[in-house]
Scaffold this active site. Sequence first.
Site, PDB file in Angstrom:
ATOM      1  N   GLN A  32       0.880  -1.311  -0.024  1.00  0.00           N
ATOM      2  CA  GLN A  32       0.139   0.074   0.004  1.00  0.00           C
ATOM      3  C   GLN A  32       1.117   1.182  -0.064  1.00  0.00           C
ATOM      4  O   GLN A  32       2.119   1.180   0.391  1.00  0.00           O
ATOM      5  CB  GLN A  32      -0.932   0.013   1.175  1.00  0.00           C
ATOM      6  N   HIS A  63     -10.298   4.656  18.504  1.00  0.00           N
ATOM      7  CA  HIS A  63      -9.820   3.372  18.956  1.00  0.00           C
ATOM      8  C   HIS A  63     -10.526   3.063  20.243  1.00  0.00           C
ATOM      9  O   HIS A  63     -10.756   1.962  20.783  1.00  0.00           O
ATOM     10  CB  HIS A  63      -8.409   3.744  19.333  1.00  0.00           C
ATOM     11  N   ASP A 157      -9.370  -4.674  12.569  1.00  0.00           N
ATOM     12  CA  ASP A 157      -9.111  -3.226  12.665  1.00  0.00           C
ATOM     13  C   ASP A 157      -8.060  -3.056  11.145  1.00  0.00           C
ATOM     14  O   ASP A 157      -7.060  -2.620  11.300  1.00  0.00           O
ATOM     15  CB  ASP A 157      -8.279  -2.746  13.859  1.00  0.00           C
TER      16      ASP A 157
HETATM   17  N1  SAM Z   1      -8.237   2.644  12.297  1.00  0.00           N
HETATM   18  C1  SAM Z   1      -7.797   2.484  10.426  1.00  0.00           C
HETATM   19  C2  SAM Z   1      -9.240   2.611  10.085  1.00  0.00           C
HETATM   20  O1  SAM Z   1     -10.105   1.828  10.522  1.00  0.00           O
HETATM   21  O2  SAM Z   1      -9.180   3.207   9.117  1.00  0.00           O
HETATM   22  C3  SAM Z   1      -7.024   1.121  10.697  1.00  0.00           C
HETATM   23  C4  SAM Z   1      -5.936   0.729  11.307  1.00  0.00           C
HETATM   24  S1  SAM Z   1      -4.547   0.241  10.732  1.00  0.00           S
HETATM   25  C5  SAM Z   1      -3.566   1.650   9.861  1.00  0.00           C
HETATM   26  C6  SAM Z   1      -5.253  -0.598   9.087  1.00  0.00           C
HETATM   27  C7  SAM Z   1      -4.245  -1.822   9.214  1.00  0.00           C
HETATM   28  O3  SAM Z   1      -4.578  -2.862   8.445  1.00  0.00           O
HETATM   29  C8  SAM Z   1      -2.890  -1.614   8.343  1.00  0.00           C
HETATM   30  O4  SAM Z   1      -1.823  -1.256   9.303  1.00  0.00           O
HETATM   31  C9  SAM Z   1      -2.656  -2.517   7.284  1.00  0.00           C
HETATM   32  O5  SAM Z   1      -1.544  -2.803   7.079  1.00  0.00           O
HETATM   33  C10 SAM Z   1      -3.669  -3.579   7.796  1.00  0.00           C
HETATM   34  N2  SAM Z   1      -4.057  -4.660   6.743  1.00  0.00           N
HETATM   35  C11 SAM Z   1      -4.754  -4.304   5.678  1.00  0.00           C
HETATM   36  N3  SAM Z   1      -4.894  -5.565   5.059  1.00  0.00           N
HETATM   37  C12 SAM Z   1      -4.696  -6.461   6.134  1.00  0.00           C
HETATM   38  C13 SAM Z   1      -4.820  -8.044   5.795  1.00  0.00           C
HETATM   39  N4  SAM Z   1      -5.158  -8.576   5.034  1.00  0.00           N
HETATM   40  N5  SAM Z   1      -4.070  -8.499   6.859  1.00  0.00           N
HETATM   41  C14 SAM Z   1      -3.686  -8.063   8.102  1.00  0.00           C
HETATM   42  N6  SAM Z   1      -3.583  -6.694   8.107  1.00  0.00           N
HETATM   43  C15 SAM Z   1      -4.142  -5.963   7.130  1.00  0.00           C
END
Ligand code: SAM
Length: 301
Positions: A32, A63, A157
């Site tokens: 990403q 959060h 999340d």
């Molecule tokens: N608070 C944010 C929101 O709800 O918009 C999301 C928090 S966090 C930044 C989102 C995380 O999801 C990212 O660190 C990303 O790398 C992770 N992510 C995306 N796809 C994923 C997957 N298939 N498995 C595990 N983590 C994933």
Amino acid sequence: MNWRWIVEQQTEHTAVIHTVKRYIYSGRSKYQQIDIIETEDYGVCLILDGKVQSSTIDEFIYHEALVHPPMVTHPSPKSVLIVGGGEGATAREVLKHSCVERLVMVDLDEEVVKLSRTYIPQLSEGVFEDKRFNLVIGDGRAYLEKCRERFDVIIVDVTDPLREGPSYLLYTKQFYELVKRALNPEGVMVTQATSTFYSSKSYCVIYNTLKNTFPVARAYSAWVPSYNSLWGFVMASLKHDPLSLSEHDVAQRLRQRGVTGLKFYTPDYHQALFKMPLYVRKQLEEEKDIATDDNPTFMPA
Ligand code: SAM
């Protein structure tokens, strides 16, 4: 990038612009686009694929709303799994509950974790060093497919379900069946479920998919200024209903677990979170579609 503003698409026809105070980081990981930008109104923002994930000014709202309602709904959560949660703020809120003995966080992108720890350490507040914390770098769905461990609470999340993004298969019935299998008998799960307005279809489909997977499913929401929207969440469980908890029950559980310093979630606000305006309630009740691997739900932009 060196523009005065950054533009965040809510739909293909509506966007939010943020005035940039300082560009801190910009790069693309295997998965990403990652930008860390200090804005005038929202402080430092972590932005993934053009979507604000967390901003230092108001991330506590998202959060606390994501973590404490399911954690309090479970009578005594000892083992917790976070899928996603890269910047560490979700983990920070979970570990405020002294009953937690083990927390596993599975995030796809090590870059997000590393960059957040470097440039926005105030989001994780040192949780990565907590002896209860275990970080796994990998796909959250693949982890659950192989995982034989059982958890009391599972918090999903991950980023919004974007067509080109890495997370849309974590909003489907097949994924929620994996979550259900990984829960202990009194288990509770929650997922961020996108905007109740800009992506109302996704929000309702996520709710209806969970309603068709778990015996208990409850939609709730909180206004998140930096998301410029009433943000949707869906909690689901095998046994416990968040609406069965009184203000007294919530206060007692927070007190017993030593949860202090909250700035958004309070015992009297627990029930209020689940009060949805009539138009949203009707949309949720009338939704018939279910998200599947063959027919996932996607954000409009
Ligand atoms: N608070 C944010 C929101 O709800 O918009 C999301 C928090 S966090 C930044 C989102 C995380 O999801 C990212 O660190 C990303 O790398 C992770 N992510 C995306 N796809 C994923 C997957 N298939 N498995 C595990 N983590 C994933």
